[in-house]
Write an enzyme that holds these catalytic residues in place. Structure first.
Site, PDB file in Angstrom:
ATOM      1  N   ASP A  33       0.766  -1.112  -0.017  1.00 38.60           N
ATOM      2  CA  ASP A  33       0.178   0.127   0.105  1.00 38.60           C
ATOM      3  C   ASP A  33       0.665   1.649  -0.620  1.00 38.60           C
ATOM      4  O   ASP A  33       0.713   2.540  -0.882  1.00 38.60           O
ATOM      5  CB  ASP A  33      -1.057  -0.002   0.956  1.00 38.60           C
ATOM      6  CG  ASP A  33      -1.637   1.288   0.795  1.00 38.60           C
ATOM      7  OD1 ASP A  33      -2.304   1.273   0.338  1.00 38.60           O
ATOM      8  OD2 ASP A  33      -1.634   1.569   2.111  1.00 38.60           O
ATOM      9  N   CYS A  42     -16.193  -5.680 -15.866  1.00 37.37           N
ATOM     10  CA  CYS A  42     -17.642  -4.851 -15.064  1.00 37.37           C
ATOM     11  C   CYS A  42     -18.289  -4.969 -16.253  1.00 37.37           C
ATOM     12  O   CYS A  42     -19.183  -3.718 -15.851  1.00 37.37           O
ATOM     13  CB  CYS A  42     -16.956  -3.134 -15.027  1.00 37.37           C
ATOM     14  SG  CYS A  42     -15.940  -2.827 -13.778  1.00 37.37           S
ATOM     15  N   CYS A  70     -21.765   6.476  -6.334  1.00 40.64           N
ATOM     16  CA  CYS A  70     -21.456   7.566  -5.743  1.00 40.64           C
ATOM     17  C   CYS A  70     -21.603   8.848  -5.055  1.00 40.64           C
ATOM     18  O   CYS A  70     -21.785   9.720  -6.354  1.00 40.64           O
ATOM     19  CB  CYS A  70     -19.893   7.356  -6.198  1.00 40.64           C
ATOM     20  SG  CYS A  70     -17.995   8.928  -5.622  1.00 40.64           S
ATOM     21  N   CYS A  73     -21.434   1.048  -9.348  1.00 38.54           N
ATOM     22  CA  CYS A  73     -20.825   2.466  -8.429  1.00 38.54           C
ATOM     23  C   CYS A  73     -20.360   3.420  -8.482  1.00 38.54           C
ATOM     24  O   CYS A  73     -20.615   4.867  -8.178  1.00 38.54           O
ATOM     25  CB  CYS A  73     -19.743   1.532  -8.547  1.00 38.54           C
ATOM     26  SG  CYS A  73     -18.503   1.490 -10.185  1.00 38.54           S
ATOM     27  N   CYS A  89     -20.933  -3.509  -5.627  1.00 37.63           N
ATOM     28  CA  CYS A  89     -20.082  -3.745  -6.591  1.00 37.63           C
ATOM     29  C   CYS A  89     -21.315  -5.569  -6.930  1.00 37.63           C
ATOM     30  O   CYS A  89     -20.831  -5.912  -5.863  1.00 37.63           O
ATOM     31  CB  CYS A  89     -19.391  -3.980  -6.335  1.00 37.63           C
ATOM     32  SG  CYS A  89     -18.374  -5.421  -7.671  1.00 37.63           S
ATOM     33  N   CYS A  95     -21.927  -2.495 -16.609  1.00 37.04           N
ATOM     34  CA  CYS A  95     -22.448  -2.088 -15.096  1.00 37.04           C
ATOM     35  C   CYS A  95     -22.125  -0.777 -14.946  1.00 37.04           C
ATOM     36  O   CYS A  95     -20.690  -0.508 -15.530  1.00 37.04           O
ATOM     37  CB  CYS A  95     -22.031  -3.208 -14.752  1.00 37.04           C
ATOM     38  SG  CYS A  95     -22.502  -2.653 -12.806  1.00 37.04           S
TER      39      CYS A  95
HETATM   40  S1  SF4 Z   1     -20.459  -1.863  -9.918  1.00 29.78           S
HETATM   41 FE1  SF4 Z   1     -18.316  -3.368  -9.493  1.00 29.78          FE
HETATM   42  S2  SF4 Z   1     -18.870  -4.425 -11.803  1.00 29.78           S
HETATM   43 FE2  SF4 Z   1     -20.113  -2.683 -11.729  1.00 29.78          FE
HETATM   44  S3  SF4 Z   1     -19.021  -1.130 -13.006  1.00 29.78           S
HETATM   45 FE3  SF4 Z   1     -18.658  -0.360 -10.414  1.00 29.78          FE
HETATM   46  S4  SF4 Z   1     -16.861  -2.399  -9.830  1.00 29.78           S
HETATM   47 FE4  SF4 Z   1     -17.754  -2.418 -12.334  1.00 29.78          FE
END
Ligand code: SF4
Length: 379
Positions: A134, A188, A198, A194, A247, A191
């Site tokens: 990290d 992804c 946000c 996220c 997610c 999709c």
């Molecule tokens: S919620 Fe998960 S699968 Fe969907 S766009 Fe975001 S990171 Fe990708």
């Protein structure tokens, strides 16, 4: 020893010491990342917590001159607290993000990497290695992606097929040359869960993050929280993981493989009021071993004040007034004043009006004015 044989032995040993996933990558320059970081810098999207120059962050041989390969490791962490304490009207609780539950993962991963390193040294005494978790220069995520650990989601997390994105990452740069593993396909697709979830629009299409708008980053700053973000942090006092929670890859994901990462319920979801008056010694005793304590108690106390305002917790007004009047730190006095205004009881407003007479700090005075403005319904 043939490197393929050594690789298999390393994989077997990694399982033995509790590493959940391991992958091997070349130590070539991370060209794509370099471009992304440059763009991020130009756009002012950086958090300021980054270590090293863009070159050091993308050219492994600057960190280990004879670098040939990078071994990436992942450890799964829990996403649910068993018997989590409830936040009640009388005793509101804050929450640390999941990556800060249990013992600081930096220590746990470093220990695993040291064991791995010792194992390799025993097999190949001339091997040289450099461990990172990290806070090192390299991007754990870029390494893990190249090593086939997972793919980089639009939420900028590393998503593994087995453990979702609830994984900690670390790596070992080495002068040994291993056959690299194959990176995974992007998962992804179309999709955008996220991005939609946000609350600040910090996730930019294309997997970029504007750290200056990311609540996970903002909860770690020491200055006043910009006004715009205060109503958005809810009861998070460290980190923010909504972009992971929504997610689909994290659905039903909850691994409890490592006793070190088991959350202590009262630490992971601490009562807010006692946090306001916690001494340095108590803070160290209670929170010193978790990742979320790395910036000290001030950001957590500031966020606790905002969370109490968010809850409109009238039972906290007395404690908050004491903080507003007596705390030596302007950020804490000012945030207390703002939050008291948010709670909005007669007692809270009277206390701000009285404190404003004695306050000398310009920023705190501005926060007191903001607190009083709630009375007029301006904010
Ligand atoms: S919620 Fe998960 S699968 Fe969907 S766009 Fe975001 S990171 Fe990708």
């Amino acid at each position: 020893m043939k490197t393929e044989q050594l690789k298999q032995e390393i994989i077997a040993y990694s399982e033995e010491i509790g590493i959940d996933k391991i992958g091997f990558a070349s130590a070539d320059v991370f060209e794509g990342l370099k471009e992304r970081l440059k763009r991020q810098q130009e756009l002012g999207y950086q958090s300021g917590f980054e270590k090293g120059s863009i070159e050091e962050r993308t050219e492994p041989d600057r960190l280990l001159p004879e670098a040939q390969s990078i071994i990436s490791i992942a450890l799964a962490y829990p996403s649910r607290i068993k018997d989590a304490p409830k936040s009640t009207k009388e005793e509101r609780r804050g929450v640390f993000c999941r990556a800060s539950w249990g013992v600081d993962y930096h220590d746990v991963l470093k220990e695993k990497l040291s064991k791995l390193s010792a194992f390799i040294k025993e097999k190949v005494p001339e091997a040289s290695m450099k461990e990172m978790v990290d806070t090192g220069e390299l991007s754990d995520r870029a390494v893990a992606e190249r090593a086939g650990i997972g793919f980089s989601g639009k939420n900028t997390a590393m998503i593994t097929p087995e453990f979702g994105s609830y994984v900690y990452l670390g790596e070992l740069i080495t002068n040994l040359s291993f056959i690299p593993d194959t990176p995974l396909e992007d998962g992804c697709g179309s999709c955008t869960k996220c991005l939609d979830a946000c609350p600040t629009g910090a996730l930019v299409q294309g997997g970029q993050l504007n750290a200056q708008r990311c609540l996970a980053f903002l909860t770690q700053t020491k200055d006043f929280m910009p006004d715009e973000f205060r109503p958005k942090i809810g009861n998070f006092i460290y980190g923010f993981d909504t972009c992971q929670v929504v997610c689909p890859y994290n659905k039903k994901i909850d691994f409890h493989h490592h006793p070190e990462f088991e959350p202590e319920p009262d630490v992971a979801k601490p009562k807010l009021k006692p946090l306001l008056r916690i001494s340095n010694r108590e803070f160290k005793n209670i929170f010193g071993h978790i990742a979320g304590s790395w910036r000290g108690k001030k950001p957590l106390q500031r966020n606790a004040l905002i969370a109490l305002g968010h809850y409109k917790d009238e039972t906290a007004v007395q404690d908050m007034i004491a903080v507003m009047k007596n705390d030596p730190r302007p950020v804490i006095r000012g945030t207390a004043a703002w939050s008291l205004g948010k709670i909005g009881t007669r007692e809270a407003f009277l206390a701000i009006e009285s404190a404003i007479e004695k306050e000398r700090d310009e920023q705190v005075l501005a926060e007191m004015e903001k607190g009083l403005a709630f009375k007029k319904g301006v904010l």
